[in-house]
Design a protein around this motif. Structure first.
Motif, PDB file in Angstrom:
ATOM      1  N   PRO A  78       3.104   6.491  12.329  1.00 30.27           N
ATOM      2  CA  PRO A  78       2.139   7.738  12.489  1.00 30.27           C
ATOM      3  C   PRO A  78       2.933   9.055  12.718  1.00 30.27           C
ATOM      4  N   ALA A  79       4.070   8.927  13.130  1.00 27.24           N
ATOM      5  CA  ALA A  79       4.996  10.059  13.356  1.00 27.24           C
ATOM      6  C   ALA A  79       5.758  10.581  12.145  1.00 27.24           C
ATOM      7  N   GLN A  80       5.729   9.855  11.116  1.00 24.77           N
ATOM      8  CA  GLN A  80       6.336  10.254   9.582  1.00 24.77           C
ATOM      9  C   GLN A  80       5.164  10.541   9.011  1.00 24.77           C
ATOM     10  N   VAL A  81       3.731  10.691   9.181  1.00 22.09           N
ATOM     11  CA  VAL A  81       2.700  10.679   8.175  1.00 22.09           C
ATOM     12  C   VAL A  81       2.947  12.374   7.535  1.00 22.09           C
ATOM     13  N   VAL A 136      -0.956   3.575   6.979  1.00 15.79           N
ATOM     14  CA  VAL A 136      -0.723   3.339   8.450  1.00 15.79           C
ATOM     15  C   VAL A 136      -1.381   2.402   9.020  1.00 15.79           C
ATOM     16  N   GLN A 137      -2.806   2.112   8.940  1.00 14.07           N
ATOM     17  CA  GLN A 137      -3.436   0.912   9.327  1.00 14.07           C
ATOM     18  C   GLN A 137      -2.850  -0.124   9.154  1.00 14.07           C
ATOM     19  N   LEU A 184       0.767  -1.349   0.009  1.00 12.96           N
ATOM     20  CA  LEU A 184      -0.133   0.078  -0.031  1.00 12.96           C
ATOM     21  C   LEU A 184       0.845   1.097   0.069  1.00 12.96           C
ATOM     22  N   TYR A 185       2.046   1.274   0.895  1.00 12.40           N
ATOM     23  CA  TYR A 185       2.962   2.464   0.811  1.00 12.40           C
ATOM     24  C   TYR A 185       3.565   2.602  -0.523  1.00 12.40           C
ATOM     25  N   PHE A 186       3.833   1.456  -1.465  1.00 11.23           N
ATOM     26  CA  PHE A 186       4.415   1.668  -2.791  1.00 11.23           C
ATOM     27  C   PHE A 186       3.168   2.286  -3.634  1.00 11.23           C
ATOM     28  N   ALA A 187       2.088   1.999  -3.563  1.00 10.62           N
ATOM     29  CA  ALA A 187       0.778   2.522  -4.199  1.00 10.62           C
ATOM     30  C   ALA A 187       0.716   3.814  -4.035  1.00 10.62           C
ATOM     31  N   PHE A 188       0.836   4.205  -2.963  1.00 15.13           N
ATOM     32  CA  PHE A 188       0.571   5.531  -2.226  1.00 15.13           C
ATOM     33  C   PHE A 188       1.716   6.610  -2.988  1.00 15.13           C
ATOM     34  N   ARG A 189       2.912   5.973  -3.303  1.00  8.83           N
ATOM     35  CA  ARG A 189       4.092   6.858  -3.635  1.00  8.83           C
ATOM     36  C   ARG A 189       3.814   6.965  -5.430  1.00  8.83           C
ATOM     37  N   PHE A 190       3.010   6.083  -6.058  1.00  8.82           N
ATOM     38  CA  PHE A 190       2.802   6.237  -7.152  1.00  8.82           C
ATOM     39  C   PHE A 190       1.544   7.263  -7.661  1.00  8.82           C
ATOM     40  N   MET A 220      -5.116  11.434  -1.540  1.00 11.84           N
ATOM     41  CA  MET A 220      -3.691  11.003  -1.056  1.00 11.84           C
ATOM     42  C   MET A 220      -4.034  10.538   0.476  1.00 11.84           C
ATOM     43  N   GLU A 221      -4.798  11.368   1.162  1.00 11.06           N
ATOM     44  CA  GLU A 221      -5.111  11.045   2.616  1.00 11.06           C
ATOM     45  C   GLU A 221      -5.778   9.794   2.797  1.00 11.06           C
ATOM     46  N   LYS A 222      -6.723   9.379   1.938  1.00  9.87           N
ATOM     47  CA  LYS A 222      -7.510   8.227   2.179  1.00  9.87           C
ATOM     48  C   LYS A 222      -6.539   7.077   1.654  1.00  9.87           C
ATOM     49  N   SER A 223      -5.635   7.129   0.743  1.00  6.79           N
ATOM     50  CA  SER A 223      -4.446   6.209   0.731  1.00  6.79           C
ATOM     51  C   SER A 223      -3.680   5.962   1.687  1.00  6.79           C
TER      52      SER A 223
END
Length: 413
Positions: free
Chosen positions: A291-294, A284-285, A254-260, A276-279
């Motif tokens: 969470p500190a890096q969000v 995070v979930q 999911l993190y890689f998908a967010f980066r694209f 973006m925030e939804k992804s």
């Protein structure tokens, strides 16, 4: 008393699992972890204990000492408390980290404190609520404890009786595609988690609210959960539904998908930020990001993916603010204000219309021919005037010029 056997830490672990939606049978609590240690180092250290399998850090908070942390970890394998060591020794030679897991121990018939904790847990409360009621009292006698518990249960019962005045969860069945009038899995699970976190009602009431919003395949899953564990909590209901109907992608995927993610053509910057925030919330979930890096990751991806709003990004000076990034709500508010200003400027430009001078009319062919003939006639007359002989001077004019010439020679002036 050993820390690993402390009933207070046992309750702390259970409450934390309830908030983080982690199965208690797969969770462990670490004590005395240095505050400056990396998450990757914690995970690799715990994975050296083979009975845990793969370990992921789900959350952390300040421990009894400011230089240490309490760390909540989730294990892929179900934990056998009888095989768990009391502590684990880090590879770098630091002091050992103590381990707390859920112990399957039934309270003795005369164990009042254990019974009290179980009662409070069933009602969705903790010992902190009892202590808050005892704090004004001069002593904590048994009578005072009983009176405080009675008041707490009375308040809980009253809130439960008033629980009909809540916004019901929308229907969810798990059928794909989502039927009309039902909610998608993502939206429903977010609403259910908010209900569970924000509602003050008892655990039994939370389970009831979840069950009454389900039907079809989703309801069958909960029936299976209740059949295997009649005391399953609302958190366990949500975990079962999410594992069955949610995405199977890991936090890393999911993190890689967010980066694209990239801004679509014609998509407003605020809409792209919400997408973006939804992804990012899913990442995070699923444990793909702490969470500190969000806030920092959000602004980095906004700068990378907002390909249609370069000018607005410059106005907001987001590149200069990467070291101290704003929160989601603050960033969204700033972008919305800039978008509204841009719309106002466009309206103002539309009202001021430029004055365009009228073009001279194109002459007709007949008019052009007439002008050419007139110019030709004027040229002919000019040539004739040049060829004509000079006219002789009149006698009077010639005598006058001779007299003036003679006077000029006599008069020196």
């Amino acid at each position: 008393m050993e820390l690993g056997n402390s009933s207070a830490l046992q309750q702390e672990l259970l409450d934390w699992c309830n908030d983080a939606l982690v199965q208690p049978d797969n969770a462990l609590l670490l004590l005395d972890v240095p505050a400056d240690v990396d998450i990757a180092f914690i995970e690799s250290t715990m994975e050296t204990v083979k009975i845990f399998g793969r370990v992921r850090v789900r959350s952390s908070k300040e421990g009894p000492a400011k230089t240490s942390l309490l760390v909540l970890c989730e294990c892929r394998e179900k934990i056998d408390p009888s095989r768990v060591p009391a502590d684990v020794l880090p590879k770098d030679g630091d002091p050992a980290w103590k381990i707390v897991v859920v112990r399957d121990k039934e309270p003795a018939p005369d164990d009042f404190s254990a019974k009290l904790r179980k009662l409070l847990q069933d009602e969705g409360k903790s010992m902190t609520d009892v202590q808050a009621l005892l704090s004004p009292l001069p002593t904590s006698s048994p009578e005072a404890v009983i009176r405080a518990v009675g008041e707490l249960l009375e308040k809980t019962t009253k809130r439960s009786s008033d629980s009909t005045d809540y916004k019901r969860l929308r229907v969810f069945s798990g059928v794909v595609p989502t039927p009309a009038g039902e909610e998608t899995m993502e939206n429903w699970i977010e609403q259910a988690k908010l209900m569970k976190a924000e509602s003050d009602c008892a655990e039994k009431e939370k389970r009831k609210r979840i069950v009454e919003s389900l039907k079809g395949p989703a309801l069958e899953i909960i029936k299976a959960v209740r059949l295997s564990n009649g005391d399953a909590s609302a958190s366990e209901y949500l975990v079962a539904l999410e594992s069955e109907f949610g995405t199977s992608e890991s936090g890393e995927d999911l993190y890689f998908a967010f980066r694209f993610l990239r801004q679509n053509s014609g998509e407003a910057l605020s809409e792209f930020l919400r997408r973006m925030e939804k992804s990012l919330t899913k990442v995070v979930q699923r444990g793909g990001l702490q969470p500190a890096q969000v806030d920092r990751v959000r602004i980095e991806q906004l700068l990378r993916g907002a390909v249609e709003s370069d000018l607005m990004l410059l106005k907001l000076r987001l590149r200069e603010r990467k070291e101290s990034p704003p929160t989601f709500l603050k960033l969204l508010n700033e972008i919305r204000e800039e978008e509204e200003n841009e719309v106002a400027r466009c309206k103002l430009d539309a009202t001021v219309k430029p004055v365009i001078p009228k073009a001279s009319p194109t002459p007709k062919p007949t008019e052009i021919q007439a002008l050419k003939a007139e110019v030709k006639e004027l040229r002919a007359k000019l040539e004739e005037s040049r060829k004509a002989p000079a006219l002789p001077e009149a006698p009077e004019q010639k005598a006058k010029m001779t007299s003036e010439s003679a006077e000029a020679r006599i008069d020196p002036e």
